[in-house]
Design an enzyme around this catalytic site. Structure first.
Site, PDB file in Angstrom:
ATOM      1  N   CYS A 133       1.095  -0.903   0.577  1.00  0.00           N
ATOM      2  CA  CYS A 133      -0.052   0.090  -0.458  1.00  0.00           C
ATOM      3  C   CYS A 133       0.905   1.109  -0.190  1.00  0.00           C
ATOM      4  O   CYS A 133       1.467   1.720  -1.419  1.00  0.00           O
ATOM      5  CB  CYS A 133      -1.201  -0.100   1.281  1.00  0.00           C
ATOM      6  SG  CYS A 133      -2.737   0.715   1.036  1.00  0.00           S
ATOM      7  N   HIS A 167      -3.743  -4.947   0.492  1.00  0.00           N
ATOM      8  CA  HIS A 167      -3.421  -5.470   1.673  1.00  0.00           C
ATOM      9  C   HIS A 167      -2.510  -6.685   1.761  1.00  0.00           C
ATOM     10  O   HIS A 167      -3.399  -7.664   2.163  1.00  0.00           O
ATOM     11  CB  HIS A 167      -3.560  -4.755   3.213  1.00  0.00           C
ATOM     12  CG  HIS A 167      -2.850  -3.309   2.880  1.00  0.00           C
ATOM     13  ND1 HIS A 167      -2.116  -3.160   3.986  1.00  0.00           N
ATOM     14  CD2 HIS A 167      -3.980  -2.561   2.693  1.00  0.00           C
ATOM     15  CE1 HIS A 167      -2.465  -1.987   3.587  1.00  0.00           C
ATOM     16  NE2 HIS A 167      -3.316  -0.841   3.416  1.00  0.00           N
ATOM     17  N   GLU A 179      -1.050  -8.947   3.204  1.00  0.00           N
ATOM     18  CA  GLU A 179      -1.412  -9.288   4.272  1.00  0.00           C
ATOM     19  C   GLU A 179      -1.797  -9.768   5.557  1.00  0.00           C
ATOM     20  O   GLU A 179      -2.560 -10.795   5.803  1.00  0.00           O
ATOM     21  CB  GLU A 179      -0.077  -8.505   5.547  1.00  0.00           C
ATOM     22  CG  GLU A 179      -0.804  -6.986   6.123  1.00  0.00           C
ATOM     23  CD  GLU A 179      -1.372  -6.232   4.425  1.00  0.00           C
ATOM     24  OE1 GLU A 179      -0.637  -6.440   3.641  1.00  0.00           O
ATOM     25  OE2 GLU A 179      -0.660  -5.017   5.601  1.00  0.00           O
TER      26      GLU A 179
HETATM   27  N1  GLN Z   1      -1.979   6.569   2.690  1.00  0.00           N
HETATM   28  C1  GLN Z   1      -1.814   5.816   2.268  1.00  0.00           C
HETATM   29  C2  GLN Z   1      -3.514   6.179   1.345  1.00  0.00           C
HETATM   30  O1  GLN Z   1      -3.391   6.311   1.662  1.00  0.00           O
HETATM   31  C3  GLN Z   1      -1.490   3.954   2.097  1.00  0.00           C
HETATM   32  C4  GLN Z   1      -2.800   3.518   2.741  1.00  0.00           C
HETATM   33  C5  GLN Z   1      -2.179   2.899   3.256  1.00  0.00           C
HETATM   34  O2  GLN Z   1      -0.825   2.105   2.971  1.00  0.00           O
HETATM   35  N2  GLN Z   1      -2.847   1.901   4.219  1.00  0.00           N
HETATM   36  O3  GLN Z   1      -3.582   5.930   0.233  1.00  0.00           O
END
Ligand code: GLN
Length: 552
Positions: A387, A524, A526
């Site tokens: 992400c 994600h 994970e």
């Molecule tokens: N801050 C970034 C976004 O909002 C990544 C978010 C995250 O890593 N969950 O897109």
């Protein structure tokens, strides 16, 4: 058969592993042939965990239907090998919100709406809804907090009411702690006796006491607990500390815990148990090939302590992917801020076999993370960006390879000349209206894998579900995305778009060419690792790290 309910409540103190105990009860009952689900009832007033800082409350886990919830839900999914949903999670805030909305919609027929019985009734209706009309036969409900707290009283009241109505279908497990004070050298049962009495004062009698302690409980203490807490001595279940949480279902089975619970519920085991789980545990034990993995983050510190809970699903995903390939991972926590104040520190990354930059928000430490991505790209160290980690790899690539000076994400610099990561249109108005809670792009979305990429090969070589048109489903939690205006330019310089969301043409996976493993995912991965189904990209990352280790 009627649906059955197992309540797991905590005594004496927090952090004694109630979540893992709940998850492990699920593993053993599932392995005995029952369809099991697990629920978490959190006492806090937040509607969900999404608005909390991870150092406050650990990782925010995301379900496939986009609920931002407690990290224990991740443990349940990993131990049960099942996807859970919004129905499996509730908080005091969520319950009150529902009751108030119902009152506003005249759902209470003009009655005076009261804390009791209406709040416990709402809790009960949610517990029932999680199994009603589903295949689940047994629901395990973990009540957050510890008995004796004011906060979780209404959840305990709901549990008491359920027991009263269907005494044969409801069982209580008290997870308690038995200290062994160093100077005394003896295991003390008194705090647990108090916890049991506290539970009695809520009208609840524990059927089992799970005795969390440094050591196994002996016969003498078993007898004491039986006498003073009114349980059968055999229902004081020994639960000593373990090195590996995945051993716990096996340990429970050594105490015949599953069988004892089933007996209380009037059920019999349907099949031979824990075969695959035991295989996984023995793989974990025999994995010896060393690899060193760095996790770069900023949610490690709490006071004078370092807490890795903020990244628990990442850590478990690394372990699972490593063990199932014979590797024993050593993980180090690297603080992203430190690379900003002391760039020479970046050299320490050469000692590692792989680096993960997990999800994150905001500006603190971001330049440190960008320099980590640069170092890993230039020195061919396996890099896995999750992400934010993917967005960071893209920014670094834009700045240093495409020469787009000061390229950035709009999250940090809305005025950047090259917004290679920009806000999704619908998110812009949400932020303008301060609509922060539960409003990100959340939950499962499709990602179409591009043939011939490393990511495609990783999924193809796995037992992860993948459709005929090469689509996988993965979970998201973000507001920003790769800006398609820069896609062509990035691709020309050697960035490979390996996965795209077909509905909205959003970049989901990037890879860097001519690098052993530099992959970033907007989703994600994970949240989708299971001991019995390692996540494919984590597996590929570990494989690359293993290669680096053996060639160094
Ligand atoms: N801050 C970034 C976004 O909002 C990544 C978010 C995250 O890593 N969950 O897109």
């Amino acid at each position: 058969m009627s649906k059955k309910y197992i309540f797991v409540v905590g005594g004496v103190m927090s952090s004694v592993g109630k979540g893992i105990a709940t998850a492990s009860i699920g593993t053993i009952l599932k392995s005995k042939g029952f369809r099991v689900t697990a629920l978490k009832a959190d006492p806090y007033v937040n509607v969900d965990a999404g608005t909390m800082n991870p150092t406050e409350h650990g990782e925010v886990f995301v379900t496939k239907d986009g609920d931002e919830c407690d990290q224990d839900m991740g443990n349940y999914e990993r131990f049960l090998g099942e996807d859970l949903t919004k129905m499996n999670y509730m908080t005091t805030g969520r319950i009150y919100q529902a009751v108030i909305n119902q009152e506003r919609n005249l759902k209470y027929d003009g009655k005076c709406v009261q804390v009791v019985p209406h709040v416990p009734e709402e809790i009960i209706s949610r517990i029932n809804a999680s199994v009603k009309g589903t295949k689940s036969e047994i629901a395990i409900i973990e009540i957050g907090g510890t008995v004796g707290e004011y906060e979780n009283l209404l959840f305990l009241e709901a549990a008491r009411m359920m027991k009263l109505k269907n005494p044969k279908d409801v069982v209580f497990v008290l997870v308690s702690y038995l200290p062994i004070p160093a100077k005394v050298g003896e295991m003390k049962t008194k705090p647990t006796q108090h916890a049991s009495r506290e539970l009695n004062s809520c009208g609840i009698q524990a059927d089992f006491i799970l005795c969390r302690a440094e050591n196994p409980i002996d016969e003498r203490r078993r007898e004491k607990l039986a006498t003073f807490c009114s349980i059968d001595p055999e229902n004081a279940i020994s639960a000593p500390d373990v090195d590996c949480i995945y051993d716990i279902p096996v340990n429970f089975e050594n105490e015949h815990f599953g069988q004892k619970i089933l007996k209380k519920l009037g059920l019999r085991p349907r099949q031979k148990d824990l075969v695959e789980w035991r295989q996984f545990v023995s793989l974990a034990k025999s994995a010896k090939k060393e690899i060193n993995i760095g996790i770069v983050g900023k949610y490690f510190e709490t006071g004078n302590y370092v807490l890795s809970d903020s990244y628990i699903s990442v850590i478990e995903s690394v372990k699972i992917a490593a063990w199932t390939q014979g590797f024993s991972p050593k993980m180090v926590w690297l603080s992203s801020d430190e690379y900003e104040t002391n760039p020479a520190k970046l050299k320490e990354l050469s000692q590692l076999d792989g680096v993960i930059v997990p999800g994150g928000f905001g500006s603190r430490g971001i330049e440190g993370k960008i320099s980590v991505a640069k170092y890993c790209r230039e020195n061919k160290i396996p890099y896995f960006g999750l992400c934010y980690g993917m967005q960071i790899a893209t920014i670094e690539f834009a700045r240093n390879v495409c020469k787009l000076k000061d390229a950035h994400t709009e999250e940090i610099n809305p005025e950047t000349p090259y917004p290679v990561i920009h806000i999704m249109p619908e998110q812009k108005s949400k932020l303008r209206h301060k609509d922060y809670g539960g409003s990100m792009r959340l939950g499962e979305y499709a990602c179409q894998l591009q043939k011939g990429t490393k990511a495609d090969a990783a999924y193809r070589n796995s037992n992860f579900p993948i459709s005929d048109d090469n689509i996988i489903l993965e979970r998201h939690r973000h507001r920003y995305e790769v800006n398609n205006d820069y896609r062509e330019q990035l691709e020309k310089c050697g960035l490979v778009v390996a996965g795209v969301n077909p509905e909205r043409d959003l970049v989901e996976i990037i890879e860097i060419k001519d690098h052993p493993f530099m992959i970033g995912t907007q989703f994600h991965p994970e949240f989708d690792s299971r001991p019995l189904r390692p996540q494919p990209l984590f597996k590929a990352f570990i494989k690359a790290a293993g290669k680096r280790h053996s060639s160094s």
